[in-house]
Write an enzyme that holds these catalytic residues in place. Structure first.
Site, PDB file in Angstrom:
ATOM      1  CE  LYS A   5      37.288  38.956  48.486  1.00  0.00           C
ATOM      2  NZ  LYS A   5      37.268  40.264  47.807  1.00  0.00           N
TER       3      LYS A   5
ATOM      4  CD  GLN B 277      39.027  41.918  44.797  1.00  0.00           C
ATOM      5  OE1 GLN B 277      38.207  41.105  45.203  1.00  0.00           O
ATOM      6  NE2 GLN B 277      39.824  42.591  45.627  1.00  0.00           N
TER       7      GLN B 277
ATOM      8  CG  ASP C 197      32.601  43.910  48.631  1.00  0.00           C
ATOM      9  OD1 ASP C 197      33.058  43.209  49.559  1.00  0.00           O
ATOM     10  OD2 ASP C 197      33.082  43.923  47.483  1.00  0.00           O
TER      11      ASP C 197
END
Ligand code: NAD
Length: 308
Positions: free
Chosen positions: A55, A99, A122
């Site tokens: 990412k 994460q 997210d």
């Protein structure tokens, strides 16, 4: 139909999305804005390391800033919450990505609920989940958002069709089902307690496999012509399994010889591809789309925060 005509080319569609994001970043730069994503990585899970690095690399290639905050496995809840608070308060930070999975001693929902919804790239914060559910999406979870982009760009008709999503996680299954519903599919969600999975999935015209079980979906689960999207990602490290999954596939064996492993999905690609109307490969399907959408969501967060 040849194998290539059947392929849903997630990697190519992801490249298009990245090009569009790069153009948006250039436009923002003209206005003096460089979007920035801060990722938080707790512990040393090798797969998480790979995702976060990938990412960060993608964002850098597209002209954005990214910072990775690495914390040890035994980080206390309060320390992680403090870091999230600091990033929430830092006006230079546009996106925050925690994460997952977090180590077992941490309360994941408490952490995710602490992220400023405006920076929640997210799309896991309840405010963003609620906005998605009631049809006013702001930041949408990257994997399902990427799948919808791919289906749209590949010209897959959704309206009125029967879609089955296998998996009901907050990250993939549930938001995927909601997005398909909003696109006017008739949606069924399957999960670990579903009885006779194959009977349900055979009804699908669009089938999304996100169960996290390698090769769960075989030919008996798929009707002729179904559009199959494989979200699963499993690293296969033993030769016998690779040979069984991809008999006679020299490219896969060469990849295995080179790296000592190959990636496989929730779908038994070799046996399902000849039946499917269209199908995503693993790798080169959903994975690159997810990462492209992290970049797209970071730009969206940067624009929305500034009312641009
Ligand atoms: P999860 O473990 O949180 O959820 C799995 C879901 O599948 C659960 O709802 C469970 O009920 C269901 N399930 C499990 N076994 C089943 C069975 N035998 N039959 C029917 N349903 C079953 O997983 P997740 O986070 O949603 O991820 C799913 C998979 O997708 C994993 O392999 C993960 O690595 C992968 N993933 C890939 C990407 C990507 O970018 N390609 C992104 C996220 C997740």
């Amino acid at each position: 139909m040849s194998g290539d005509d059947r392929k849903l080319d997630g990697a190519a569609r992801a490249a298009e999305i990245r090009d569009e994001v790069a153009a948006q970043v250039a436009e923002l730069a003209r206005q003096g804005v460089v979007p920035r994503l801060d990722a938080i990585l707790v512990g040393d899970d090798p797969a998480s390391e790979v995702y976060v690095a990938s990412k960060a690399r993608t964002l850098a290639t597209l002209g954005m800033l990214s910072e990775t905050h690495r914390l040890p496995e035994n980080t206390p809840q309060a320390a992680l919450e403090d870091l999230v608070d600091r990033l929430n308060a830092d006006s230079d930070v546009d996106g925050i990505l925690v994460q997952l999975p977090l180590p077992g001693n941490l309360n994941t929902s408490a952490i995710l609920h602490g992220v400023d919804p405006a920076k929640d790239v997210d799309g896991f914060h309840p405010e963003n989940v609620g906005l998605l559910l009631n049809g006013h999406p702001r930041l949408v979870p990257c994997t399902p958002a990427g799948i919808m982009e791919m289906l749209r760009r590949e010209g897959v008709e959704i309206k009125g069709r029967r879609a089955v999503v296998v998996g009901r996680s907050d990250i993939v299954g549930k938001p995927m089902a909601v997005l398909l519903l909003h696109a006017h599919a008739t949606v069924t969600i399957c999960h670990s307690r579903t009885r006779d999975l194959a009977a349900v999935t055979r009804e699908a015209e669009i089938l999304v496999a996100a169960a996290g079980v390698r090769s769960l979906i075989g030919p008996e689960h798929v009707a002729e012509g179904t559009v199959v999207v494989d979200v699963g990602m499993h690293r296969v490290t033993d030769r016998e399994t690779v040979e069984r999954l991809y008999p006679g596939n020299e490219k896969k064996m060469a990849a295995f010889e080179k790296r000592g492993s190959v990636l496989a999905g929730d779908v038994d690609y070799t046996r399902v591809a000849p039946i499917a109307g269209k199908i995503t490969p693993v790798p080169g399907g959903v994975g690159p789309l997810t990462i492209a959408m992290v970049a797209a969501n970071t730009v969206a967060a940067a624009q929305q925060r500034r009312d641009l």
